[in-house]
Design a protein around this motif. Structure first.
Motif, PDB file in Angstrom:
ATOM      1  N   GLU A  75       0.826  -1.208   0.000  1.00 40.06           N
ATOM      2  CA  GLU A  75       0.000   0.000   0.000  1.00 40.06           C
ATOM      3  C   GLU A  75       0.861   1.260   0.000  1.00 40.06           C
ATOM      4  O   GLU A  75       0.659   2.171  -0.803  1.00 40.06           O
ATOM      5  CB  GLU A  75      -0.809  -0.011   1.301  1.00 40.06           C
ATOM      6  CG  GLU A  75      -2.290   0.131   1.143  1.00 40.06           C
ATOM      7  CD  GLU A  75      -2.910   0.005   2.521  1.00 40.06           C
ATOM      8  OE1 GLU A  75      -3.339  -1.103   2.849  1.00 40.06           O
ATOM      9  OE2 GLU A  75      -2.941   1.012   3.261  1.00 40.06           O
ATOM     10  N   GLU A  76       1.828   1.290   0.919  1.00 37.62           N
ATOM     11  CA  GLU A  76       2.736   2.438   1.024  1.00 37.62           C
ATOM     12  C   GLU A  76       3.512   2.655  -0.274  1.00 37.62           C
ATOM     13  O   GLU A  76       3.629   3.768  -0.772  1.00 37.62           O
ATOM     14  CB  GLU A  76       3.749   2.209   2.159  1.00 37.62           C
ATOM     15  CG  GLU A  76       3.186   2.372   3.550  1.00 37.62           C
ATOM     16  CD  GLU A  76       2.620   3.762   3.753  1.00 37.62           C
ATOM     17  OE1 GLU A  76       3.353   4.737   3.515  1.00 37.62           O
ATOM     18  OE2 GLU A  76       1.434   3.864   4.111  1.00 37.62           O
ATOM     19  N   ARG A 102       1.060   3.532  -3.526  1.00 33.44           N
ATOM     20  CA  ARG A 102      -0.067   4.453  -3.338  1.00 33.44           C
ATOM     21  C   ARG A 102      -0.118   5.561  -4.398  1.00 33.44           C
ATOM     22  O   ARG A 102      -1.182   5.918  -4.882  1.00 33.44           O
ATOM     23  CB  ARG A 102       0.042   5.086  -1.944  1.00 33.44           C
ATOM     24  CG  ARG A 102      -1.159   5.852  -1.502  1.00 33.44           C
ATOM     25  CD  ARG A 102      -0.918   6.515  -0.158  1.00 33.44           C
ATOM     26  NE  ARG A 102      -0.683   5.583   0.945  1.00 33.44           N
ATOM     27  CZ  ARG A 102      -1.644   4.865   1.532  1.00 33.44           C
ATOM     28  NH1 ARG A 102      -2.880   4.973   1.131  1.00 33.44           N
ATOM     29  NH2 ARG A 102      -1.348   4.050   2.530  1.00 33.44           N
ATOM     30  N   ILE A 145      -5.677  -0.184  -1.443  1.00 32.59           N
ATOM     31  CA  ILE A 145      -5.608   0.671  -2.633  1.00 32.59           C
ATOM     32  C   ILE A 145      -6.072  -0.201  -3.801  1.00 32.59           C
ATOM     33  O   ILE A 145      -6.112  -1.428  -3.671  1.00 32.59           O
ATOM     34  CB  ILE A 145      -4.170   1.200  -2.939  1.00 32.59           C
ATOM     35  CG1 ILE A 145      -3.182   0.043  -3.084  1.00 32.59           C
ATOM     36  CG2 ILE A 145      -3.723   2.199  -1.889  1.00 32.59           C
ATOM     37  CD1 ILE A 145      -1.803   0.451  -3.591  1.00 32.59           C
TER      38      ILE A 145
END
Ligand code: 5GP
Length: 183
Positions: free
Chosen positions: A30-31, A34, A62
């Motif tokens: 996700e990080e 993103r 996401i």
């Protein structure tokens, strides 16, 4: 799963540990993805990575798109060239896309290296790999997964997608198969 447990020498990773590892990797993905222009493509390697794919994707908050591939690497003389035999290919055009290979286990590294080569030939924007299990002691080819669930000793493992003779994939945990089962 009491019945199948009798074939297992030792449970190395229970279901709770696998879920925790999947959640941790999902947050890392996700990080890292993103702010990309397009959503990443999760490519699950059949059949072993299927349970991990199903677990992992639930926690990625996401947009992602998914596809499936079935490959085997050539062992023996040509293995170091990184050739992969595709038994079932993905269905989408991945040129210019960020791709994340979802693997069950990285052992010698031959399969992962060959698959990365194959996907790079399709002109992807980037390739990374999330592997549920890493067996670093067994590595022959110089390749590493970017996201690793659990690090295991150099033993023959079954469960949570990993098979012996197509069986044991349905175990909710990962364990060492008793030697008497396969010898
Ligand atoms: P590598 O190409 O890295 O040597 O191996 C990749 C493939 O070998 C995996 O996708 C998996 O199918 C198989 N493999 C490697 N180690 C194990 C293991 O401990 N247990 C099982 N069931 N399969 C394994």
């Amino acid at each position: 799963m009491e019945n199948l447990l009798k074939d297992i020498e030792e449970v190395l990773f229970n279901h709770e540990e696998i879920v925790a590892a999947s959640k941790r990797i999902a947050k890392q993905i996700e990080e890292d993805y993103r702010n990309r222009d397009q959503e990443p493509v999760l490519i699950c390697t059949l059949k072993g990575a299927l349970p991990f794919m199903a677990e992992l994707m639930k926690y990625i908050d996401i947009h992602v798109v998914t596809d499936f591939i079935d490959v085997s690497s050539y062992h023996g003389g040509t293995s170091s060239t990184g050739t992969v035999k595709i038994k079932k290919d993905i269905g989408m055009d991945i040129e210019g896309r960020d791709v994340i290979i979802i693997e069950d286990i990285v052992d010698t590294g031959r399969t992962l290296k060959a698959l990365i080569n194959n996907l790079n030939e399709r002109k992807v924007a980037s390739v990374t790999c999330a592997s549920l299990v890493d067996k670093p002691e067994a590595r022959i080819v110089d390749v590493e997964a970017d996201y690793i669930g659990i690090v295991a000793p150099n033993a023959f493992l079954v469960g949570f997608g990993l098979d012996y003779d197509e069986k044991y994939r349905n175990l909710p945990y990962i364990g060492v198969l008793k030697k008497e089962i396969y010898s």
